[in-house]
Design a protein around this motif. Structure first.
Motif, short mmCIF file in Angstrom:
data_model
loop_
_atom_site.label_atom_id
_atom_site.label_comp_id
_atom_site.label_asym_id
_atom_site.label_seq_id
_atom_site.Cartn_x
_atom_site.Cartn_y
_atom_site.Cartn_z
N ALA A 77 0.84 -1.21 0.05
CA ALA A 77 0.06 0.03 0.03
C ALA A 77 0.90 1.34 -0.09
CB ALA A 77 -0.77 0.08 1.17
N ASP A 81 1.12 4.13 -2.81
CA ASP A 81 0.83 5.73 -2.30
C ASP A 81 2.03 6.33 -2.94
OD1 ASP A 81 -1.32 5.56 -0.87
OD2 ASP A 81 -0.48 5.75 0.98
N SER A 111 -4.48 2.90 2.31
CA SER A 111 -3.77 4.06 1.67
C SER A 111 -4.19 5.37 2.13
CB SER A 111 -3.96 4.18 0.15
OG SER A 111 -3.99 5.16 -0.40
#
Length: 367
Positions: A77, A81, A111
């Motif tokens: 994640a 990002d 996120s």
């Protein structure tokens, strides 16, 4: 309205319904003067994408085949990002993120991007029930992905899915709203008139959908076997080898036609005598709406979500209980003998791409 930059995030651009829906949304956003970007986890594309829609691929399918696994979810994640942040530095900030499908949902649930909405394209409970039979590991993996939606802002593609989530209570969202799938109705009508090669010379039935257990091709083939009418059926699906194997098992191999994936399925749908849907569950089955737009009669299993919101009024009689090949066969024969005139469908106004696009843009104003 000022120009909006919107990120549509999805696992891949394979030939599935969710992918097609999001491409339709992207096309309509462009028409209305906005700037959609497709942020795709893996470089797998079976759809035609217009040149004016930017597509960005994030991960390598070979190197990142364990993407989102239990131990790596938060790390992956963060990678996502960082990738989005770098992309925004290049093209500008996104004003809305729309997340689609389990793997993407799982990563984006960790996120920091905002505002973020998760589209629920299908039932949550039915796939969990089915996966439970495959053992605890498969069940846990799917459960993780579904529970990632807890506390998030959800968009359901039918009222039936919204009602299921609220009734069961497994997931308690931060908010939940229904926005129907978008359809370019006039474009569908125009594309249905295009000439294509390979259409059967005589009458035929049609089924459109990937070859997967929830689509219940076994029920479809059993029904065909029991029909009075001896029509062939065109299968627009992704696994011809498996389709032939199962059709042979049920004694209808000589009745199926497998032309392969069609970039434009609408001439096939329009030419068909009848569209048949045999699924155990759906979200909002696009093929039913597309068929009615093409003026093609429809018989469908009465899945918990979707079909009953489409087949209303005189058409509701062509909903059949799930997993009942005999009833399905009888209803197909009945529809072939007589089908009501397909008049104005109540749902078409709600699924018109222009209106659906405005509903998504409203999400930006609400933030």
């Amino acid at each position: 309205m000022p120009k909006r930059r919107i990120a549509i995030v999805i696992d891949s651009l394979a030939g599935g319904g969710a992918e097609k829906v999001m491409l339709t949304l992207a096309n309509e956003l462009v028409k209305q003067g906005h700037e959609p970007h497709l942020l795709v986890l893996f470089d797998h594309c079976e759809h035609h994408i217009e040149n004016n829609i930017p597509v960005h691929f994030c991960f390598d399918k070979k190197k990142d085949k364990h993407l989102g696994s239990f131990w790596n979810t938060k790390r992956d994640a963060r990678r996502l990002d960082c990738w989005i942040e770098a992309l925004e530095q290049d093209i500008g900030k996104f004003e809305l993120f729309i997340s689609n499908l389990d793997k993407t949902n799982l990563l984006l649930s960790h996120s920091k991007v905002s505002p973020l909405y998760f589209v629920v394209h299908s039932s949550i409970e039915e796939p969990l029930k089915r996966t439970k039979k495959l053992g605890p590991i498969a069940y846990f993996k799917m459960l993780r992905a579904k529970m990632a939606l807890n506390g998030k802002h959800l968009i359901t593609v039918s009222e039936g899915i919204k009602e299921e989530i609220e009734r069961v209570g497994r997931i308690v969202p931060a908010s939940i709203t229904t926005i129907y799938n978008p359809f370019e109705i006039e474009k569908i009508k125009q594309q249905s008139l295009e000439e294509v090669t390979g259409l059967p010379a005589g009458d035929f039935l049609i089924h459109v959908g990937r070859f997967a257990k929830p689509k219940r091709h076994d029920v479809l083939f059993k029904a065909i076997k029991q029909m009075e009418h001896d029509l062939p059926i065109v299968l627009l699906c992704n696994n011809a080898k498996k389709a032939r194997k199962i059709a042979k098992k049920h004694g209808v191999l000589d009745r199926i036609i497998l032309p392969g994936f069609q970039q434009n399925p609408y001439p096939w749908i329009k030419a068909a005598k009848l569209m048949v849907l045999s699924s155990d569950y759906e979200g909002l089955p696009t093929v039913l709406i597309e068929s009615l737009v093409c003026n093609t009669p429809v018989v469908s299993t009465d899945c918990e979500h979707g079909p009953k919101e489409i087949l209303t009024g005189d058409l509701a009689q062509f909903l059949v209980p799930r997993r009942d090949p005999q009833r399905l066969a009888l209803k197909i024969d009945e529809a072939l003998n007589h089908y009501p005139e397909i008049k104005q469908i109540d749902l078409l106004e709600k699924v018109d791409a222009h209106q659906v696009c405005l509903s998504y843009l409203d999400l930006i104003r609400q933030k």
